[in-house]
Design an enzyme around this catalytic site. Structure first.
Site, mmCIF file in Angstrom:
data_model
loop_
_atom_site.group_PDB
_atom_site.id
_atom_site.type_symbol
_atom_site.label_atom_id
_atom_site.label_comp_id
_atom_site.label_asym_id
_atom_site.label_seq_id
_atom_site.Cartn_x
_atom_site.Cartn_y
_atom_site.Cartn_z
ATOM 1 N N LYS A 26 0.862 -1.183 0.000
ATOM 2 C CA LYS A 26 0.000 0.000 0.000
ATOM 3 C C LYS A 26 0.901 1.237 0.000
ATOM 4 C CE LYS A 26 -3.711 -2.606 1.020
ATOM 5 N NZ LYS A 26 -4.844 -2.819 0.145
ATOM 6 N N HIS A 70 -6.987 -13.505 -6.931
ATOM 7 C CA HIS A 70 -7.749 -12.531 -6.152
ATOM 8 C C HIS A 70 -9.197 -12.561 -6.615
ATOM 9 C CE1 HIS A 70 -9.170 -8.780 -4.423
ATOM 10 N NE2 HIS A 70 -8.132 -8.821 -3.622
#
EC number: 4.1.1.39
Length: 466
Positions: free
Chosen positions: A166, A285
């Site tokens: 992130k 994902h």
């Protein structure tokens, strides 16, 4: 009476067969049906069977040219849903010949393709599918599976640790690679591209791949452990995805990644075949899953998407954290986690498993727990998921007050402490906080992490990540 009887007739006359004995080769489906007012459940269940197999809204002349008994779907059992008004579970059996071999795309086009917009139903949800060995054997399945992955990574007897880098959008490739290096150097096994990191103007895919692989090699040489970064190969075309996968392979990367629902099952299966043929692991994902699985009465349960992924192919798949608030959620999540990992899973309605599933020789998939978890959750996660899992701490690594590498150290120390405690026979549910606190005495990094996130109550009631 030459000719055929034209006109509209009730579906249940043809497609509701309560005395049908299901065949070992049938694909079985459990639908949660909410009929419109005035539509009897048998008619609704039969309508689902018809519209998702051979039927259409009226009798047609060409029905006489086929053998309906051989090809029709059959609603063979209906039961009311306990505690819900006007909801039923309709069980439908589909003959194997209705489906193309090795195609999840065709399986879904038939079973959930058209019938969900059907007017006689207020809502429809596919709760579970039974995939017979005769059909599952036509699929490659996961590129490598749990055992082969452990052998490739030389990591045994514990869950694997990951971290999503992130901020997910906006970093340059070099700074991104730096974050990857710090996390891997600190003790994580994997770092991860976020699902929406593909190839944007601020960071093109090729630059990212190069810097991330440099980070992997540097961390490997310093730690003596095998490391990986899930390089997201998802792209606008299948050809572009294979190109990115090929580049990852040339660089010696161990694992790539795909968003299988937005990318699509056809693309995913192609990528899984490429990965097996070229020795790449494939991380999956589930971006977009909640669009399909969040409503309780309409759509598809995630366990169906998970089974489909095991057929289509993937070595890891995101599956929620289970340290959610509701007790039932935990059992249901563990139900589909077992469907991903085990060879044989018994029918167990308490865990949401409607059918006994036998996967034969299709390898298992590692479930990935990620979303809002941190060091205090480690005992719960270790106990709930066991060794065959990947625990991913994004903010729980990068949010450490001293930086990424100490954040990674904190997670690794916490994990090793929990695994050791479990192996010594201690009760992680009861002694979890104590185990983490004690480990923190030897690790200033862990102590700092414990301070930031404070301890949580350990009835496993922690973070609700809906």
């Amino acid at each position: 009476g030459v000719g055929f009887k034209a006109g509209v007739k009730e579906y249940k006359l043809t497609y509701y067969t309560p005395d049908y004995e299901t065949l070992d080769t049938d694909i079985l489906a459990a639908f949660r049906v909410t009929p419109q007012p005035g539509v009897p459940p048998e008619e609704a269940g039969a309508a689902v069977a018809a519209e998702s197999s051979t039927g259409t809204w009226t009798t047609v002349w060409t029905d006489g040219l086929t053998n309906l008994d051989r090809y029709k779907g059959r609603c063979y059992h209906i039961e009311p849903v306990a505690g819900e008004e006007n909801q039923y579970i309709a069980y439908v059996a589909y003959p194997l010949d209705l489906f193309e071999e090795g195609s999840v795309t065709n399986l879904f086009t038939s079973i959930v393709g058209n019938v969900f917009g059907f007017k006689a139903l207020r809502a429809l949800r596919l709760e579970d599918l039974r995939i017979p060995p005769a059909y599952s054997k036509t699929f490659q399945g996961p590129p490598h599976g749990i055992q082969v992955e452990r052998d490739k990574l030389n990591k045994y007897g514990r869950p694997l640790l990951g971290c999503t880098i992130k901020p997910k959008l906006g970093l340059s490739a070099k700074n991104y690679g730096r974050a990857v290096y710090e996390c891997l150097r600190g003790g994580l096994d994997f770092t991860k591209d976020d699902e929406n990191v593909n190839s944007q103007p601020f960071m093109r895919w090729r630059d990212r791949f190069l810097f991330c692989v440099e980070a992997i090699y540097k961390a490997q040489s310093e730690t003596g452990e095998i490391k990986g970064h899930y390089l997201n190969a998802t792209a606008g075309t299948c050809e572009e995805m294979i190109k990115r996968a090929a580049f990852a392979r040339e660089l010696g990367a161990p694992i790539i990644m795909h968003d299988y629902l937005t990318g699509g099952f056809t693309a995913n299966t192609s990528l899984a075949h490429y990965c097996r043929n070229h020795g790449l692991l494939l991380h999956i994902h589930r971006a977009m899953h909640a669009v399909i699985d969040r409503q309780k009465n309409h759509g598809m349960h995630f366990r169906v998407l998970a089974k489909a992924l095991r057929l289509s192919g993937g070595d890891h798949i995101h599956s929620g954290t289970v340290v959610g608030k509701l007790e039932g959620e935990r059992d249901i999540t563990l139900g589909f986690v077992d469907l991903l990992r085990d060879d044989f899973i018994e029918k167990d309605r308490a865990r949401g498993i409607y059918f006994t599933q036998f996967w034969v020789s299709i390898p298992g998939v590692l479930p990935v727990a990620s979303g809002g978890i941190h060091v205090w959750h480690m005992p719960a996660l270790t106990e709930i998921f066991g060794d065959d899992s990947v625990l991913q701490f994004g903010g729980g690594t990068l949010g450490h007050p001293w930086g990424n590498a100490p954040g990674a150290v904190a997670n690794r120390v916490a994990l090793e402490a929990c695994v050791q405690a479990r192996n010594e026979g201690r009760d992680l549910a009861r002694e979890g906080n104590e185990i983490i606190r004690k480990a923190g005495k030897w690790s200033p990094e862990l102590a700092a992490a414990c301070e930031v996130w404070k301890e949580i109550k350990f009835e496993f009631a922690a973070v609700d990540t809906l």
